[in-house]
Design a protein around this motif. Structure first.
Motif, mmCIF file in Angstrom:
data_model
loop_
_atom_site.group_PDB
_atom_site.id
_atom_site.type_symbol
_atom_site.label_atom_id
_atom_site.label_comp_id
_atom_site.label_asym_id
_atom_site.label_seq_id
_atom_site.Cartn_x
_atom_site.Cartn_y
_atom_site.Cartn_z
ATOM 1 N N THR A 23 -9.066 -10.822 36.987
ATOM 2 C CA THR A 23 -8.047 -12.008 36.549
ATOM 3 C C THR A 23 -7.613 -11.429 35.165
ATOM 4 O OG1 THR A 23 -9.576 -13.562 37.340
ATOM 5 C CG2 THR A 23 -7.962 -14.283 35.540
ATOM 6 N N LEU A 24 -8.374 -10.722 34.203
ATOM 7 C CA LEU A 24 -7.599 -10.306 33.055
ATOM 8 C C LEU A 24 -6.913 -8.969 33.502
ATOM 9 C CD1 LEU A 24 -10.562 -10.573 30.195
ATOM 10 C CD2 LEU A 24 -8.528 -11.918 30.451
ATOM 11 N N SER A 25 -7.133 -8.253 34.148
ATOM 12 C CA SER A 25 -6.542 -7.065 34.747
ATOM 13 C C SER A 25 -5.156 -7.552 35.193
ATOM 14 C CB SER A 25 -7.203 -6.175 35.646
ATOM 15 O OG SER A 25 -6.514 -5.120 36.063
ATOM 16 N N GLN A 26 -5.047 -8.491 35.734
ATOM 17 C CA GLN A 26 -3.823 -9.091 36.297
ATOM 18 C C GLN A 26 -2.906 -9.732 35.242
ATOM 19 O OE1 GLN A 26 -2.327 -9.185 39.362
ATOM 20 N NE2 GLN A 26 -4.184 -7.948 40.199
ATOM 21 N N PHE A 27 -3.599 -10.429 34.379
ATOM 22 C CA PHE A 27 -2.849 -10.790 33.057
ATOM 23 C C PHE A 27 -2.295 -9.866 32.372
ATOM 24 C CE2 PHE A 27 -2.763 -14.131 29.680
ATOM 25 C CZ PHE A 27 -2.552 -13.319 28.677
#
Length: 429
Positions: A23-27
């Protein structure tokens, strides 16, 4: 071959670790995409063709190494592959703010960073899509993909808008530090994720059969009727979507005259639509066939793509109206795109034997993402030759054709499921 393993439920702590990191990587990816584009347009005064080359640089790697990457991923541990890819992306993105602070940032540097990040992203993405069936049971693959897609979109809701707001205070390259940090968190989350995957056992003398492994993946995609049609549809869809997406930063900042904050709002609105699409996909699949959900999703995305050239037409008369149309269009486009994407990813993972997942995903991405660098160059060339707005209309017209290969796909899905299960049983013997 992969040995039997204890699979983890989508409600387990282990899955949540993986889920959080991605999720943070996509952010960060959304921030980085915006940051590179704004850096090129605002700080380096890149013209339309240079913007096209930059977009092509980030996707050309799928043409160059997409197929061998699939064969390599099938020989490697997927989680470890993703860990190395996340760490390299972290370090590559860091070079942009560092060179900007020292006065050495040039458009060629952005090209190089885009290529390097693109190379490791090929390995990460192929391993990522092949890892979900390793991490969760087969009957939870759809739920896992829905959660991953939904929260990836949730994480980007505030990302682009925040990035645009920060760019009013600090320069775009500095904002990319956030992107680098999220890749670091992704790396750390993968470190603590547990699985029982083992390296596939290789038959003596087969260690260098890279070409044969690649060919096996291509043949599977060619001969599997459902996946073949999906690959054709996605290839056409991504080509024309890339034509439009390449020109959106130029449309928003130069043609209409908004700033980078508005560009961030447009992307954030798209993320909101993506959340809705990802959450609706499993519910839609409970009521409708996979083919119906995917066809409606593609048609919806094509319909809302019209918002971009319409906004360009409205801008001279009313910038607020043009902005509202852009926001609505991006929202509707991504609702449709995620309805299609969550459904097709889960379908491909279900129909493919686990020992072929890496090569299948790489073969599909070679076709699908391989069209994107050409599309970016076409967008830059057409944008210079005939103008931004006419080129956007070309993208709209092409998007309508994306649904044609899957209009009758439902009749193939049920007949394809039984052979896939039989092939999977044979693969693990």
């Amino acid at each position: 071959m992969n040995h039997p393993m204890n699979l983890h439920s989508v409600s387990s702590t282990n899955f949540r670790r993986f889920w959080f990191g991605q999720t943070l990587s996509q952010f960060g990816t959304r921030i980085g995409t915006l940051g590179l584009s704004v850096t090129a347009v605002e700080l380096l005064d890149a013209d339309t063709r240079q913007v096209g080359v930059l977009a092509a640089a980030s996707t050309v790697c799928y043409l160059l190494i997409g197929l061998p990457a699939g064969a390599w991923v099938d020989r490697l541990l997927k989680r470890r592959t993703m860990m190395w890819a996340a760490l390299i992306r972290c370090l590559a993105i860091l070079t942009v703010p560092l060179l900007w602070l020292t006065g050495g940032l040039r458009i060629e540097v952005l090209y190089a960073v885009a290529v390097l990040v693109g190379v490791v992203s090929v390995f990460f993405d192929v391993a990522y899509q092949s890892y979900v069936p390793v991490l969760v049971p087969e009957d939870e693959i759809g739920a896992a993909n829905s959660r991953l897609e939904a929260t990836a979109q949730v994480s980007t809701l505030g990302g682009p808008a925040l990035a645009g707001l920060l760019m009013r205070v600090v320069s775009a390259p500095v904002v990319m530090l956030v992107d680098s940090f999220t890749y670091l968190v992704s790396f750390l989350s993968l470190m603590v994720t547990k699985d029982a995957e083992r390296k596939p056992e290789r038959v003596a003398g087969e260690g260098n059969r890279l070409a044969a492994d690649i060919a096996e993946g291509l043949r599977f995609v060619r001969d599997q009727p459902v996946i073949r049609r999906l690959a054709v549809s996605m290839g056409v869809s991504n080509f024309f979507a890339t034509v439009v997406a390449t020109l959106v930063p130029v449309l928003v900042i130069r043609t209409i005259g908004f700033d980078s904050f508005m560009l961030g709002l447009v992307m954030t609105c798209g993320a909101a639509g993506g959340v809705l699409g990802a959450l609706l996909a499993p519910k839609a699949r409970q009521r409708f066939s996979a083919g119906t959900v995917m066809s409606c999703g593609l048609l919806m995305a094509a319909f809302f793509t019209v918002a971009n050239p319409v906004a360009a037409v409205l801008a001279p008369h009313s910038k607020p109206a043009a902005g509202a149309v852009l926001l609505l269009g991006e929202f509707g486009l991504t609702v449709g795109a995620l309805l299609f994407n969550v459904t097709q990813v889960s379908l491909r993972q279900t129909l493919c034997p686990k020992n072929l997942l890496g090569r299948m995903n790489a073969s599909v991405r070679f076709v699908v993402w391989g069209s994107m660098p050409l599309a970016a160059l076409v967008a830059g060339w057409l944008g210079s030759a005939i103008g931004i707005t006419p080129t956007l209309w070309v993208g709209v017209a092409g998007s309508l054709a994306t649904v044609l290969p899957i209009l009758t796909i439902d009749r193939l899905i049920d007949s394809a499921a039984a052979p896939a299960r039989a092939q999977e049983t044979e693969a693990v013997r």
